[in-house]
Scaffold this active site. Structure first.
Site, mmCIF file in Angstrom:
data_model
loop_
_atom_site.group_PDB
_atom_site.id
_atom_site.type_symbol
_atom_site.label_atom_id
_atom_site.label_comp_id
_atom_site.label_asym_id
_atom_site.label_seq_id
_atom_site.Cartn_x
_atom_site.Cartn_y
_atom_site.Cartn_z
ATOM 1 N N ASP A 204 0.851 -1.188 0.000
ATOM 2 C CA ASP A 204 0.000 0.000 0.000
ATOM 3 C C ASP A 204 0.892 1.244 0.000
ATOM 4 O O ASP A 204 2.101 1.142 0.191
ATOM 5 C CB ASP A 204 -0.874 -0.069 1.265
ATOM 6 N N GLU B 254 2.584 4.794 -4.107
ATOM 7 C CA GLU B 254 2.528 5.714 -5.277
ATOM 8 C C GLU B 254 3.876 6.383 -5.534
ATOM 9 O O GLU B 254 4.129 6.661 -6.705
ATOM 10 C CB GLU B 254 1.422 6.748 -5.060
ATOM 11 N N ASP C 156 -9.021 3.870 -1.910
ATOM 12 C CA ASP C 156 -9.902 4.331 -0.820
ATOM 13 C C ASP C 156 -11.200 4.934 -1.345
ATOM 14 O O ASP C 156 -11.329 6.153 -1.493
ATOM 15 C CB ASP C 156 -9.154 5.360 0.037
#
Ligand code: GLC
Length: 804
Positions: free
Chosen positions: A406, A409, A484
Site C-alpha cells: 500500500d 505511489e 480508498d
C-alpha cells in the site's frame, strides 16, 4: 497545463521531409532533414512499435512494462517506396508513412478500411526547464469512434470527450471526476467502423490523453519527457487487442485458488483476540471465507517487518491456528521505512545505501504512518533483491500467505504534491533518472520485489500479492484493488466501471473495497456491493473502521443471509472462475468483459456500462440504485437463461429484470456448461468427489472448458492439470455432450452431477459412451439431473425412441 493541440501550434516543432530510409530485418529507419528519426519495428502482423527521436539518436531501449516473454514474429513484411510515402504490408495491415512529416496511416489489409491516421502526427516542444522534449502525438478522431481503457479511471467507460492525466496518486475518497488516481496504464482501445485497435504509449513520465475533448476530431497523447514510443495493436476484435496488449506487457501465473475466495479486511483487526473473534464468527455463521488481513496496527509503531508483541505475542502460533481453521493471513507492507537508528531494516537500508536521495545528495525524507521515513529505491535491482529477502521471516517462518503493498505511489503525507519532489534520483535499472521519470513505476517495482520475495519463500506454493499503485505490466506480479473509495451508491457505480476498465487494460485480477472504505454503508448498499463483487475477480471487504463495523453480520439477519447466499454462490462458481483465470494466464483473455468487448458488432453495446460478462458465459448486471425491486438492463444478442428462474430470454434488447434485495440479474449463455463445486467454508475444506455441471440446452453447438489442477504449486506447468473440453450439440430432439480430456492431473472428482436446463423434449433414450442407460438414472428436481462417471466421452439424450 500544457496543451497538445493549440490550433496555432506555438512552439511546436515537426519532422520535415524524409531524407533516408533503411530496413534492418524487422525494423525500418526513417530520417528527416531536420534530424528526426522514426523507427518502426514489426513485432507481429498486427503489432507495430513506433519510436521517434528529435536528435537523430535514440537512448538505450529499456522498459519496465514490456515482458521478455512477449510473442513476436510475423508472416509477411513487404515495403514499397511510393511517390509520397513508404508502404508497409503485413498479413493484417497496410501502414503508410508519408515522406512529408512522417505522418502515419494504417489500413485493414483485408478490406482497406482506414483504421488510424495521424492528424498533426508526431511533434514536440523543447523543455527548457528539464531538457529533452515534451513529446506529442495527435491522431484523427472519427465520427462515431469510441475509446476504452486507461486503467483505473473512475468515470464513464467510453473515454470520448474527456482529457486524462497519468500520474500515480494517493486519492483518498476520490470521486467520479477525480483524475489522476492510483494507477498509470497508458493504453487505450479505439473502436470505429466496428473495428478495434489499441495504442500503448510506453512512456513513464507524466502523460496526458485527450480523446476529442479539446478538438472534436482529434485524439492526442503527450508526455512531459522521454520518447514518443508507442505500440499500435490491430484487432480488429477488441478482445484480440487486449490479448495482444496483455501478451506484450505480461500475463500473470495462476494464483492459488484460495485467493479467488472471499477475503475479510479492516483497518485494523487487532489484537489477536479480535482477529480470532472475526474468524470464529465466519465459521459459526457458516459464511465462507479464505483470507483475513492484518493492516498496519500489527506492526511495532508501523515499522515494516516487525510485530507489536503486545497485540500479537506469538504471530507464528496465531497464523498456524488460523490456518488450521482454513484462514490464510495476509499482512500489509508499506514502502516508508521509519527513521530509527535502532530499527534493523532502517539500519540495513542506510548501511547499504538503498534509500532514495535528492539531486544534491540528502535522503528524501517524508512522513507516512510511522512518522518520518526514508524510502527504498525499488528501481535498483540490488534494492529489490534486499527487499525480497526481508520477507523470509513473515512468509517462511511465520507462515503469512499473502502480502498487501500500500502507499506505494509513493504516498507522502502533509506535502502539497502528495509524493516525492521531482528532483529525487532513481537508479531505474542502471538508467539513472529523476522522479519525473520513475514516479509512475515506483509502486510497480515495489510490488515486483515483494512478489519475488513472497514467491521465493512460499515455494513450492504460489505467492499472493496485492498492490495499490501500478503501471502497465504490474499484472505480471500482483492483484490490485481500486483504493480508498466511499460507502455510497455512486461508488458502487464507480467500482463496477473501474473493475471492468482494469480488465480492458490487461489487469483482470482486481476488485474494490466492498461496502466502501470511508464511511459506513447501510445493509442494502453492502448487499448490493457483495452481489456485484461476487462477479469480480478479487473479492474483499475492506473499510477504514473509523465509521463502524463492516462484517457480513453487522447489519440485520436478513442481510447476513443474503450475503451468505452470494458468497456461497462465489464458492460454487470457483471452478468456473479458475478456468477463466487459467485462460487469462494462457492467452491474456480478460476475466470480465464489458458488453462492448463481448459484442462490438452490436452498436447498442458501445455505450452500455453496468452489464458485463463474467468469464465467457455469465452475464451479470448489478443493481446500483437504492430501493430497487429490479432494473432495466441490456441483454446482448443471443439467447440467455435467467440464472434464478431458468427462463430463456432472447437478447439484443433492453428489458426489465426482477431483482429484489435478495437477488441480482444474472444470466447464462445458452449452450454453456458451467462447473460448480459444493459449498465449502474455505478452499480445500472438502475432498470434492462430485462436481456439478450445469448444462444449458441450446439448439446448435457450443464449446466450454473446465480446467483443474492441484489449486496451488507449479505442477500444472509440467502437464499435471486436467483440461476438459466439452462440446454441446443440441437438436430439436437430441442433446449430445462430448468430453475430451487433456493433462495428467488426477482429480478427486469421481462423478459429475449433470443438471440440464431448458431441454425442449422429453428424454426417451440415453446413451452413455455407446451403451444404453436406463431412464432410472434421471431425476427431476426442478431440472433434469443425472450422475455420471467423470471420465465419460459422449452422452446422448434422445427425445425419440431408439427404434424409430
Ligand atoms: C490506505 C489504504 C487502506 C489502508 C490504510 C491503512 O488508506 O488504501 O486500504 O487500510 O491505508 O493502512
Amino acid at each position: 497545463m500544457i496543451t497538445n493541440t493549440e490550433l496555432e501550434q506555438k512552439g511546436n516543432a515537426f519532422p520535415s521531409n524524409v531524407v533516408s530510409f533503411r530496413k534492418d530485418v524487422d525494423t525500418l529507419y526513417f530520417t528527416t532533414e531536420n534530424d528526426v528519426a522514426l523507427q518502426i519495428t514489426i513485432l507481429r502482423d498486427g503489432l507495430l512499435r513506433f519510436r521517434y527521436s528529435t536528435t537523430g539518436m535514440f537512448s538505450k531501449d529499456f522498459s519496465y512494462a514490456i515482458t521478455k516473454h512477449a510473442s513476436i514474429g510475423y508472416n509477411q513484411l513487404d515495403i514499397e517506396e511510393k511517390e509520397g510515402n513508404y508502404s508497409i504490408t503485413t498479413t493484417k495491415i497496410i501502414c503508410e508513412v508519408s515522406k512529408k512529416g512522417l505522418k502515419v496511416k494504417i489500413f485493414d489489409r483485408a478490406d482497406g478500411t482506414l483504421i488510424n491516421e495521424d492528424e498533426l502526427g508526431f511533434h514536440w516542444e523543447e523543455s527548457y526547464e528539464f531538457g529533452g522534449d515534451i513529446v506529442k502525438m495527435s491522431k484523427v478522431s472519427h465520427d462515431g469512434e469510441s475509446y476504452f481503457g486507461l486503467g483505473d479511471k473512475p468515470g464513464h467507460l467510453n473515454l470520448k470527450g474527456k482529457r486524462f492525466e497519468n500520474w500515480v496518486t494517493d486519492s483518498y475518497a476520490y470521486g467520479k471526476d477525480t483524475d489522476p488516481i492510483y494507477k498509470t496504464i497508458p493504453f487505450y482501445t479505439g473502436l470505429h467502423n466496428k473495428k478495434a485497435y489499441g495504442i500503448f504509449f510506453d512512456n513513464t513520465f507524466r502523460s496526458y490523453f485527450d480523446f476529442a475533448q479539446e478538438r472534436r476530431f482529434v485524439t492526442s497523447f503527450w508526455a512531459q519527457g522521454g520518447e514518443m514510443n508507442y505500440y499500435f495493436i490491430y484487432g480488429p476484435k477488441m478482445t484480440d487487442v487486449v490479448e495482444y496488449y496483455t501478451d506484450l506487457t505480461g500475463k500473470p501465473d495462476l494464483p492459488p485458488l484460495w485467493a479467488l475466495g472471499f477475503h475479510q479486511c479492516k483497518w485494523s483487526y487487532y489484537p489477536e483476540s479480535k482477529v480470532k473473534e472475526i474468524t470464529s464468527k465466519f465459521r459459526e455463521l457458516q459464511i465462507p471465507c479464505d483470507a483475513i488481513y492484518l493492516d498496519i496496527d500489527y506492526m511495532e509503531g508501523f515499522r515494516c517487518f516487525t510485530w507489536n508483541k503486545e497485540y500479537f505475542p506469538d504471530p507464528k502460533r496465531m497464523v498456524k491456528e488460523l490456518e488450521a481453521d482454513g484462514f490464510k493471513t495476509v499482512a500489509i507492507i508499506d514502502p516508508g521505512i521509519k527513521i530509527d537508528k535502532n530499527y534493523w531494516v532502517y539500519k540495513e537500508g542506510l548501511e547499504n545505501d538503498y534509500f532514495c536521495k535528492r539531486a544534491d545528495g540528502p535522503y528524501i525524507k517524508g512522513k507516512v504512518w510511522p512518522g518520518e521515513c526514508y524510502f527504498p529505491d525499488f528501481t535498483n535491482p540490488k534494492v529489490r533483491e534486499w527487499w525480497s529477502g526481508l520477507f523470509k521471516e513473515l512468509i517462511e517462518d511465520i507462515g503469512v500467505k499473502g502480502i498487501w503493498n500500500d502507499m506505494n505511489e509513493p504516498a507522502v503525507m502533509e506535502v502539497p504534491n502528495k509524493t516525492f519532489p521531482h528532483d529525487v534520483r532513481h537508479d531505474y535499472d542502471a538508467n539513472p533518472c529523476s522522479h519525473r521519470k520513475a514516479h509512475n513505476i515506483y509502486g510497480m517495482q515495489m510490488a515486483r520485489a515483494t512478489y519475488h520475495g513472497v514467491k521465493k519463500f512460499s515455494h513450492p506454493k504460489r505467492p499472493f500479492v496485492i498492490t495499490r499503485a501500478a503501471y502497465s505490466g504490474t499484472q505480471r506480479y500482483t492483484s490490485t484493488w481500486t483504493g480508498d473509495n466511499i460507502a455510497n451508491w455512486e461508488h458502487l457505480w464507480i467500482a463496477n466501471v473501474q473493475v471492468q476498465r482494469l480488465a480492458m487494460s490487461g489487469f483482470s485480477f482486481a476488485g474494490s473495497d466492498i461496502g466502501g472504505f470511508a464511511e459506513q454503508p447501510h445493509g442494502e448498499l453492502f448487499t448490493r456491493w457483495i452481489q456485484l463483487a461476487t462477479f469480480h475477480p478479487f473479492f474483499r471487504v475492506h473499510s477504514s473502521g473509523d465509521h463502524g463495523d463492516q462484517e457480513p453480520w453487522t447489519f440485520d439477519e436478513d442481510i447476513t443471509d443474503i450475503v451468505r447466499k452470494f458468497i456461497e454462490l462465489r464458492y460454487q462458481l470457483l471452478p468456473y472462475l479458475y478456468t477463466a483465470f487459467w485462460d487469462y494466464t494462457e492467452k491474456g483473455i480478460p476475466l470480465i468483459k464489458s458488453l462492448v468487448m463481448f459484442d462490438q458488432e452490436d452498436v447498442n453495446t458501445h455505450y452500455r456500462i453496468d452489464e458485463f460478462i463474467f468469464g465467457d458465459s455469465i452475464l451479470a448486471c448489478p443493481v446500483i440504485e437504492p430501493n430497487a425491486k429490479g432494473r432495466r438492463m441490456y441483454v446482448p444478442r443471443g439467447n440467455w437463461y435467467n440464472y434464478w428462474t431458468d427462463e430463456l430470454v432472447k437478447g439484443g434488447k433492453e428489458m426489465w429484470v426482477d431483482a429484489d434485495i435478495d437477488s441480482m440479474p444474472v444470466f447464462i449463455k445458452e449452450g454453456a456448461i458451467v462447473p460448480k463445486y459444493p459449498i465449502q467454508q474455505y478452499v480445500s475444506e472438502k475432498k470434492i468427489e462430485e462436481i456439478t455441471l450445469e448444462v444449458y440446452y441450446k439448439k446448435g453447438k457450443e464449446d466450454s472448458q473446465f480446467f483443474e489442477d492441484a489449486h496451488d504449486g507449479y505442477d500444472y506447468t509440467k502437464g499435471r492439470f486436467c483440461l476438459r473440453s466439452f462440446k454441446l450439440t443440441g437438436r430439436k430432439n437430441q442433446l449430445i455432450i462430448q468430453q475430451h480430456k487433456e493433462g495428467s492431473f488426477e482429480s478427486d472428482c469421481k462423478n459429475f452431477k449433470l443438471k440440464i436446463h431448458g431441454l425442449p423434449f422429453e428424454i426417451k433414450t440415453i446413451q452413455l459412451d455407446n451403451e444404453t442407460k436406463s431412464l432410472e438414472h434421471l431425476q427431476v428436481n426442478g431440472c433434469l439431473t443425472m450422475i455420471i462417471n467423470e471420465n465419460f466421452s459422449e452422452l446422448d439424450f434422445n427425445g425419440e425412441n431408439g427404434d424409430n
